[in-house]
Design an enzyme around this catalytic site. Structure first.
Site, PDB file in Angstrom:
ATOM      1  N   ILE A 157     -20.080 -25.131 -14.360  1.00 32.24           N
ATOM      2  CA  ILE A 157     -20.605 -25.253 -13.371  1.00 32.24           C
ATOM      3  C   ILE A 157     -22.010 -25.239 -13.859  1.00 32.24           C
ATOM      4  O   ILE A 157     -22.431 -25.603 -13.036  1.00 32.24           O
ATOM      5  CB  ILE A 157     -19.680 -24.365 -12.019  1.00 32.24           C
ATOM      6  CG1 ILE A 157     -18.047 -24.831 -11.707  1.00 32.24           C
ATOM      7  CG2 ILE A 157     -21.191 -24.595 -10.707  1.00 32.24           C
ATOM      8  CD1 ILE A 157     -17.571 -24.045 -11.183  1.00 32.24           C
ATOM      9  N   ALA A 236     -20.561 -18.807  -6.917  1.00 29.03           N
ATOM     10  CA  ALA A 236     -18.914 -18.021  -7.526  1.00 29.03           C
ATOM     11  C   ALA A 236     -18.506 -16.989  -6.710  1.00 29.03           C
ATOM     12  O   ALA A 236     -17.333 -17.853  -5.872  1.00 29.03           O
ATOM     13  CB  ALA A 236     -19.894 -17.469  -8.559  1.00 29.03           C
ATOM     14  N   ARG A 237     -18.194 -15.926  -6.403  1.00 30.26           N
ATOM     15  CA  ARG A 237     -18.377 -15.462  -5.825  1.00 30.26           C
ATOM     16  C   ARG A 237     -19.189 -13.920  -5.430  1.00 30.26           C
ATOM     17  O   ARG A 237     -20.346 -13.476  -5.939  1.00 30.26           O
ATOM     18  CB  ARG A 237     -17.510 -14.024  -6.535  1.00 30.26           C
ATOM     19  CG  ARG A 237     -15.800 -14.934  -6.894  1.00 30.26           C
ATOM     20  CD  ARG A 237     -14.804 -15.634  -6.001  1.00 30.26           C
ATOM     21  NE  ARG A 237     -13.729 -16.107  -6.751  1.00 30.26           N
ATOM     22  CZ  ARG A 237     -13.663 -17.638  -5.689  1.00 30.26           C
ATOM     23  NH1 ARG A 237     -14.628 -18.183  -5.444  1.00 30.26           N
ATOM     24  NH2 ARG A 237     -12.925 -18.523  -6.454  1.00 30.26           N
ATOM     25  N   ASP A 261     -23.094 -18.991  -0.546  1.00 27.14           N
ATOM     26  CA  ASP A 261     -21.671 -20.388   0.483  1.00 27.14           C
ATOM     27  C   ASP A 261     -20.437 -19.282  -0.359  1.00 27.14           C
ATOM     28  O   ASP A 261     -19.512 -19.223   0.196  1.00 27.14           O
ATOM     29  CB  ASP A 261     -21.175 -20.547  -1.508  1.00 27.14           C
ATOM     30  CG  ASP A 261     -20.315 -22.190  -0.493  1.00 27.14           C
ATOM     31  OD1 ASP A 261     -20.482 -22.548   0.490  1.00 27.14           O
ATOM     32  OD2 ASP A 261     -19.318 -22.590  -1.619  1.00 27.14           O
ATOM     33  N   GLU A 266     -14.612 -11.811   2.088  1.00 27.91           N
ATOM     34  CA  GLU A 266     -14.459 -12.956   2.633  1.00 27.91           C
ATOM     35  C   GLU A 266     -13.189 -13.519   3.536  1.00 27.91           C
ATOM     36  O   GLU A 266     -12.199 -12.638   3.113  1.00 27.91           O
ATOM     37  CB  GLU A 266     -14.590 -14.469   1.857  1.00 27.91           C
ATOM     38  CG  GLU A 266     -15.805 -14.770   1.158  1.00 27.91           C
ATOM     39  CD  GLU A 266     -15.625 -16.301   0.299  1.00 27.91           C
ATOM     40  OE1 GLU A 266     -14.791 -16.804   0.577  1.00 27.91           O
ATOM     41  OE2 GLU A 266     -16.107 -16.191  -0.468  1.00 27.91           O
ATOM     42  N   HIS A 284     -17.594 -21.301   2.420  1.00 28.88           N
ATOM     43  CA  HIS A 284     -17.017 -21.654   0.868  1.00 28.88           C
ATOM     44  C   HIS A 284     -17.077 -22.588   0.939  1.00 28.88           C
ATOM     45  O   HIS A 284     -15.906 -22.948   1.268  1.00 28.88           O
ATOM     46  CB  HIS A 284     -16.012 -20.552   0.977  1.00 28.88           C
ATOM     47  CG  HIS A 284     -16.009 -20.167  -0.289  1.00 28.88           C
ATOM     48  ND1 HIS A 284     -15.211 -19.055  -1.172  1.00 28.88           N
ATOM     49  CD2 HIS A 284     -15.954 -20.501  -2.003  1.00 28.88           C
ATOM     50  CE1 HIS A 284     -14.930 -19.087  -1.932  1.00 28.88           C
ATOM     51  NE2 HIS A 284     -14.921 -20.247  -2.724  1.00 28.88           N
ATOM     52  N   GLY A 286     -17.694 -24.511  -1.986  1.00 33.70           N
ATOM     53  CA  GLY A 286     -17.459 -25.149  -2.859  1.00 33.70           C
ATOM     54  C   GLY A 286     -17.481 -26.734  -3.557  1.00 33.70           C
ATOM     55  O   GLY A 286     -17.696 -27.371  -4.049  1.00 33.70           O
ATOM     56  N   SER A 287     -16.130 -26.583  -3.343  1.00 38.66           N
ATOM     57  CA  SER A 287     -15.361 -27.887  -3.710  1.00 38.66           C
ATOM     58  C   SER A 287     -14.338 -28.057  -2.848  1.00 38.66           C
ATOM     59  O   SER A 287     -13.778 -29.106  -2.585  1.00 38.66           O
ATOM     60  CB  SER A 287     -13.473 -27.133  -4.140  1.00 38.66           C
ATOM     61  OG  SER A 287     -13.367 -26.102  -3.290  1.00 38.66           O
TER      62      SER A 287
HETATM   63  C1  DGY Z   1     -12.442 -21.630  -7.564  1.00 37.76           C
HETATM   64  O1  DGY Z   1     -11.747 -22.737  -7.136  1.00 37.76           O
HETATM   65  O2  DGY Z   1     -12.967 -20.782  -7.556  1.00 37.76           O
HETATM   66  C2  DGY Z   1     -13.693 -22.141  -5.215  1.00 37.76           C
HETATM   67  O3  DGY Z   1     -14.740 -21.114  -4.930  1.00 37.76           O
HETATM   68  C3  DGY Z   1     -12.822 -23.140  -4.736  1.00 37.76           C
HETATM   69  O4  DGY Z   1     -13.846 -23.495  -3.979  1.00 37.76           O
END
Ligand code: DGY
Length: 318
Positions: A157, A236-237, A261, A266, A284, A286-287
């Site tokens: 990423i 990320a987290r 994000d 969470e 969140h 991201g994906s």
């Molecule tokens: C992941 O896959 O770790 C992403 O944060 C999910 O959106």
């Protein structure tokens, strides 16, 4: 006889259809967020679990899972929600979904950078309240072109983000467990330590995995390393950020803006972020594109199937 699999959250229709063809699948049609106890109960008689990042599958849960469970296939690239060592001790294979979400997540990382630098949250709020006016100094933001982007974690990423940010004219710096090859670096400058990276980061993008080492890596002390007026973003987290320290840095203007994000605990979010006009915050995402979520679920299904059929998996993480 078909294998029995617990799928903890609702997936997109095409993915659920495929799961039903392959297995006797226990779907979660109401998309309830299962408690740990409910997850344990529902897993009785199952051979595998297709889990999501909303379940905390810690040592206690792993120990209480039935001995029939051979695999936990996480519907995410991150797997901090699962105690992978406890799973290993119980001979449970844990897998994740790398690669398929790289581009979508890098896009959100870019959006966070743009949104925070160009004060998008404030702009949207002015327009919605119908009280904006043009003036030469209205909502002046920071320009990406010519700014230095520090990337913490130059994995898939991080590298995809570096490519995008270069197109915006940013100068790329990074810190990673190991220095990348020249080919992968594509002109980015490697930093030996955090202080060195943070001190040149007009904008920071956190892209590293959550580990004991990276927990609270953004804290009162490390925030001091940044140039005054820096921007911090995180795709990320949430574990990487000491929220109290970051909110304080925003309030006292050491940090100009943030783009987040992901959050610790969470779907809870530190209250301090909610009232900050310079916080560009997303839930969140991201994906969250149709293509990526479909591909992720497909991969999670493949991973689970591979383990049930062969005992092995290329995306095994424990
Ligand atoms: C992941 O896959 O770790 C992403 O944060 C999910 O959106």
């Amino acid at each position: 006889m078909k294998k029995k699999v617990l799928i903890t959250r609702k997936l997109l229709r095409s993915n659920e259809d495929r799961a039903n063809e392959l297995w006797d699948a226990k779907l979660n049609l109401n998309d309830e967020v299962y408690s740990q106890q409910k997850l344990i109960e529902l897993s009785q008689g199952c051979d595998g679990i297709l889990s999501s990042l909303t379940e905390k599958i810690d040592e206690k849960v792993i120990k209480s899972l039935p001995s029939t469970i051979k695999v936990i296939s996480n519907f995410a690239v991150g797997f901090g929600n699962i105690d992978i060592e406890a799973a290993k001790k119980k001979n449970i294979v844990v897998t994740n979904t790398p690669d398929v979400l790289t581009d979508a997540t890098a896009e959100i990382a870019m959006l966070l950078i743009l949104g925070a630098c160009r004060r998008a949250a404030e702009g949207i709020s002015y327009v919605k309240k119908e009280n904006w006016k043009w003036s030469a100094d209205f909502l002046i933001g920071k320009q990406l072109n010519g700014s230095r982007l520090g990337i913490l974690g130059m994995g898939r990423i991080g590298q995809a983000l570096a490519k995008l940010a270069k197109v915006f004219g940013m100068e790329i710096h990074y810190r990673n467990r190991s220095k990348l090859s020249k080919e992968k670096e594509m002109g980015a400058k490697y930093h030996e330590n955090l202080q060195s990276l943070f001190s040149v980061s007009d904008v920071l993008a956190i892209c590293c995995p959550a580990t004991n080492e990276t927990k609270n890596i953004i804290n009162k002390e490390t925030l001091e390393y940044f140039p005054t007026g820096a921007i911090i973003t995180n795709v990320a987290r949430g574990d990487m950020i000491d929220d109290d320290a970051l909110v304080q840095a925003l309030v006292n203007r050491k940090i100009y803006a943030i783009g987040l994000d992901v959050y610790k605990g969470e779907p809870k979010i530190h209250n301090g972020y909610l009232n900050q006009p310079n916080a560009f915050i997303l839930p969140h995402l991201g994906s969250a594109t149709k293509k990526t979520r479909t591909d992720m679920a497909d991969l999670a299904i493949n991973n689970l199937n591979e383990v049930l059929n062969t005992g092995k998996c290329t995306n095994r993480v424990n």
